[in-house]
Design a protein around this motif. Sequence first.
Motif, PDB file in Angstrom:
ATOM      1  N   THR A  10       8.479 -10.929 -50.533  1.00  0.00           N
ATOM      2  CA  THR A  10       7.270 -10.141 -50.268  1.00  0.00           C
ATOM      3  C   THR A  10       6.024 -11.018 -50.216  1.00  0.00           C
ATOM      4  O   THR A  10       5.758 -11.792 -51.138  1.00  0.00           O
ATOM      5  CB  THR A  10       7.089  -9.064 -51.349  1.00  0.00           C
ATOM      6  N   LYS A  11       5.279 -10.878 -49.153  1.00  0.00           N
ATOM      7  CA  LYS A  11       3.990 -11.562 -49.024  1.00  0.00           C
ATOM      8  C   LYS A  11       2.910 -10.651 -49.590  1.00  0.00           C
ATOM      9  O   LYS A  11       2.732  -9.528 -49.126  1.00  0.00           O
ATOM     10  CB  LYS A  11       3.697 -11.872 -47.549  1.00  0.00           C
ATOM     11  N   THR A  12       2.192 -11.130 -50.602  1.00  0.00           N
ATOM     12  CA  THR A  12       1.163 -10.328 -51.252  1.00  0.00           C
ATOM     13  C   THR A  12      -0.218 -10.796 -50.825  1.00  0.00           C
ATOM     14  O   THR A  12      -0.518 -11.991 -50.855  1.00  0.00           O
ATOM     15  CB  THR A  12       1.277 -10.445 -52.781  1.00  0.00           C
ATOM     16  N   ILE A  13      -1.052  -9.842 -50.429  1.00  0.00           N
ATOM     17  CA  ILE A  13      -2.447 -10.136 -50.104  1.00  0.00           C
ATOM     18  C   ILE A  13      -3.304  -9.265 -51.014  1.00  0.00           C
ATOM     19  O   ILE A  13      -3.191  -8.040 -51.020  1.00  0.00           O
ATOM     20  CB  ILE A  13      -2.753  -9.856 -48.627  1.00  0.00           C
ATOM     21  N   ARG A 173       8.083  -6.367 -46.742  1.00  0.00           N
ATOM     22  CA  ARG A 173       7.700  -7.616 -46.071  1.00  0.00           C
ATOM     23  C   ARG A 173       6.317  -8.067 -46.540  1.00  0.00           C
ATOM     24  O   ARG A 173       6.048  -9.263 -46.639  1.00  0.00           O
ATOM     25  CB  ARG A 173       7.688  -7.423 -44.547  1.00  0.00           C
ATOM     26  N   PHE A 174       5.435  -7.092 -46.775  1.00  0.00           N
ATOM     27  CA  PHE A 174       4.092  -7.424 -47.242  1.00  0.00           C
ATOM     28  C   PHE A 174       3.591  -6.331 -48.171  1.00  0.00           C
ATOM     29  O   PHE A 174       4.022  -5.171 -48.096  1.00  0.00           O
ATOM     30  CB  PHE A 174       3.115  -7.623 -46.076  1.00  0.00           C
TER      31      PHE A 174
END
Length: 306
Positions: A10-13, A173-174
């Motif tokens: 998981t891409k975390t923003i 995914r995010f």
Amino acid sequence: MNNFIFENATKTIFGKGCVKEYLAGLTRPYDTILLAYGGGSIKRSGIYDEVRGILAEAGKAVVEFPGILADPTYAKVQKGAALAREKGVDLILGVGGGSVMDCCKAVSMAAVYPGDIWEDFWTRPGVVDFRPLPLGVIVTMAGTGSEMNGGAVITNEEKKIKTGRDYPAANARFALMDPTYTYSVPKFQLASGGFDILSHIMETYFSPCDEENVSDDLSEALMRGVIRDLRTSLANPEDYNARSNLNVGIHHGGEPDHQAGEEMRLPVPPDGAPAGGLHRLQPRRGAGGSAPGLLPAYLQRRPFQI
């Protein structure tokens, strides 16, 4: 410390304004989006209009999937999967807290799996040898850290069973985390979310192994931080620093890194899951009620940690 394998895709923003800044770019590869959410809170807070506006400006076809309640049911999962197949959805976007995210993970699997995911993946552990439908999440309620794992707790009302499984293939995914999106959460739910993640961290902390280890050190730091920032957030719900730290603490509480080398084996689940499956008890309330009652058993087994 025991052997372990760690994986997180998981891409975390994180941060104020991150949805406005990054959502359009993250959804660029996808044409048709299943917008999944719970009740009316994201509409009252303005989050719904903001997300829909961004997707509309990006030219996305949006399929609505509202009404995901606390403790998502297998029947709701099946409805979401059928809708995704019917409309040719190529991305699920979950906007909400842990229940919305859990439901979306199960939908992402059910939408592409030809069999019965309850029987093949929730009744017993299964092997995910297929690619679930891509999933992205926007966090509006911090409590489980579900955005950072493949775990999903689902209730089968027909069988009166509530159980959870964790499949890394179902990871989002995010994950977009704007702490200001959590400002409108009522104080009772805010407190319940804190107890929820504390119970999950304790599940790791009080599990074997019994030697001193860095995973326990991480758990201790996370519990201290959640307690501190929860108190401040309850006193001032719009304290950005406290809400930021609380969101990040809960975020890491849901990530498997602090579970590394632990057996995750407790005699009684600390989150009230069995009772919830029978009585529709919300998981955060079950956590707050069951975890303190388990402390005497923890004390007897692992006194050096209390």
